[in-house]
Each structure stands twice: as C-alpha cells, then as structure tokens.
Design a protein around this motif. Structure first.
Motif, PDB file in Angstrom:
ATOM      1  N   THR B  30      57.625  40.526  46.265  1.00 21.62           N
ATOM      2  CA  THR B  30      57.290  39.098  46.007  1.00 21.62           C
ATOM      3  C   THR B  30      55.942  38.448  46.843  1.00 21.62           C
ATOM      4  N   ASP B  31      55.292  39.309  47.702  1.00 25.63           N
ATOM      5  CA  ASP B  31      54.047  38.864  48.464  1.00 25.63           C
ATOM      6  C   ASP B  31      52.848  38.819  47.636  1.00 25.63           C
ATOM      7  N   TYR B  32      52.174  37.534  47.711  1.00 31.22           N
ATOM      8  CA  TYR B  32      50.963  37.676  47.141  1.00 31.22           C
ATOM      9  C   TYR B  32      49.744  38.171  48.163  1.00 31.22           C
ATOM     10  N   ILE B  33      48.614  38.404  47.616  1.00 28.16           N
ATOM     11  CA  ILE B  33      47.650  38.884  48.540  1.00 28.16           C
ATOM     12  C   ILE B  33      46.393  37.515  48.447  1.00 28.16           C
ATOM     13  N   HIS B  34      46.536  36.964  49.870  1.00 24.40           N
ATOM     14  CA  HIS B  34      45.369  35.942  49.902  1.00 24.40           C
ATOM     15  C   HIS B  34      44.329  36.481  50.669  1.00 24.40           C
ATOM     16  N   TRP B  35      43.095  35.805  50.313  1.00 19.92           N
ATOM     17  CA  TRP B  35      41.950  36.194  51.290  1.00 19.92           C
ATOM     18  C   TRP B  35      41.601  34.552  51.595  1.00 19.92           C
ATOM     19  N   TYR B  36      41.164  34.230  52.828  1.00 16.90           N
ATOM     20  CA  TYR B  36      40.468  33.034  53.163  1.00 16.90           C
ATOM     21  C   TYR B  36      39.410  33.621  54.240  1.00 16.90           C
ATOM     22  N   ARG B  37      38.419  32.783  54.161  1.00 11.20           N
ATOM     23  CA  ARG B  37      37.353  33.156  55.191  1.00 11.20           C
ATOM     24  C   ARG B  37      36.935  31.838  56.145  1.00 11.20           C
ATOM     25  N   GLN B  38      36.386  32.467  57.262  1.00  9.61           N
ATOM     26  CA  GLN B  38      36.266  31.244  58.361  1.00  9.61           C
ATOM     27  C   GLN B  38      34.530  31.379  58.611  1.00  9.61           C
TER      28      GLN B  38
END
Lengths: 113, 117
Positions: B30-38
């Motif tokens: 059930t884990d979604y793979i998310h990407w964030y950047r800073q």
C-alpha cells in the motif's frame, strides 16, 4: 493561489527564552503540519492537525514545545524554554486532506545562542 | 516507517537527462512512492508520486521497477534551477495503528543534485 505563509523568517534568541512561530495555510486546506529541519537533515514531522484537532504529535517534545490551530486555520508553534539543540528551520505545510500533496512554506530559521 | 536509500549526491550538466535512483526493498503493497525536492533556502515542494505504473508530469517522470523495490526519478533536461535536494519517500495512505494519522511523510537525507552550466 497564495502559498503557505510563515513568520517571522528569521529569529535569534538566547537559550531559556521563549519563541513563537506563525503559519497561515493555503485557504481551504484542512490538514496542517509543522516540521523541524536541522541543518544537513531532512524535515522531521513535529505535529499534524486535521482542522483544529491534533492527529499526530508523537515526535513533539511536549515538555517544551506546544502548538495550536485555532478555528482550524492559522497555527502557532511555541518553544518554551528554548535549548541550543532547537536551532533549526521550522517548516509549516498544508494539504487538502490527510494524504494529499503537501505544500510547504518558506520556513522560519531559528538560532538559539 | 518503510525506509528508502538514496545516493548522497549526484552531478549533472545542464540540458542533460538526470536519473535519480531510490531503493526501497521493504516497501509494502500500500506504500506510494513520493518525490519531493528542496531548493536552497526554500521549503520542500512536491514533484511526483506513483504506486506501480510509471508516471509523467510536467516536472519529471517516475519509473518504478516491476517488483517495486526501486524507482528512478527522471529529469529529462536538467536546468540550473533543478539544483536541489531530492527526497524519495514511501507514503502509506492507510491509517496508523491508532487510526488517526494517515500518509505521514518521513524524509530521509535525500540526494543533493548539482547541475553544472
């Protein structure tokens, strides 16, 4: 649309003093988060609100940190008394719902001397 | 919380493609793979997310391995404005054991991307 607003942007205090940060989320966003980001690390969630109720404060140092979200809109995070290790950037984020994309503010950089 | 592993840093030249890898061998169904950047001196910003299929948006593409144990964020043509710390995060939309917290974002160290002119 306007983004997440935070103030102040910078704050320098001496240890044992108190400090408060303010956050205004994106209009209509029910979920609000406060994160602490120590230099060189990723942000760490301190507290999550759903409207004006707390849903996760497991990593909030409750002996010195407190947060509230009156009327389910703006929020304040307070540290009293501050310690040297509290020096960090405090980020506020909001999202439409509990699992939606999170929108972050610019952060408040706190330096405790 | 499920963990991800990313390289500490990567470098790229402007206008070249960039492939940022992420390993997540303990990912759950059930884990979604998310990407964030800073970007420097800014808060993180959402980039992209996916579950099983590859995803594209205006910012990037996300390629997910068939066994879901790894993924790659693809910036098709890097610009100087893409220089940032990129975070790969597993996010479970289901409630925690207490039934109150959903979809917590747990940031790791991330990958520092340097883009050369």
């Amino acid at each position: 649309e306007a983004g997440v607003a935070q103030s102040p942007r910078y704050k320098i205090i001496e240890k044992r003093q108190s400090v408060a940060f303010w956050c205004n989320p994106i209009s209509g966003h029910a979920t609000l988060y406060w994160y602490q980001q120590i230099l060189g690390q990723g942000p760490k969630l301190l507290i999550q609100f759903q409207n004006n109720g707390v849903v996760d404060d497991s990593q909030l140092p409750k002996d010195r940190f407190s947060a509230e979200r009156l009327k389910g809109v703006d929020s304040t995070l307070k540290i009293q008394p501050a310690k040297l290790e509290d020096s960090a950037v405090y980020l506020c984020a909001s999202s439409l719902g509990r699992v939606g994309e999170q929108y972050f503010g610019p952060g408040t950089r706190l330096t405790v001397t | 919380d499920a963990k991800t592993t990313q390289p500490n840093s990567m470098e790229s030249n402007e206008e070249e493609p960039v492939h940022l890898p992420c390993n997540h061998s303990t990912i759950s169904g059930t884990d979604y793979i998310h990407w964030y950047r800073q970007l420097p001196s800014q808060g993180p910003e959402y980039v992209i997310h996916g579950l099983t299929s590859n995803v594209n948006n205006r910012m990037a593409s996300l390629a997910i391995a068939e066994d879901r144990k790894s993924s790659t964020l693809i910036l098709h043509r890097a610009t100087l404005r893409d220089a940032a710390v990129y975070y790969c995060i597993l996010r479970d939309p289901l409630p925690n054991a207490g039934g109150t917290s959903y979809g917590k974002l747990t940031f790791g160290q991330g990958t520092i991307l340097t883009v050369h002119p």
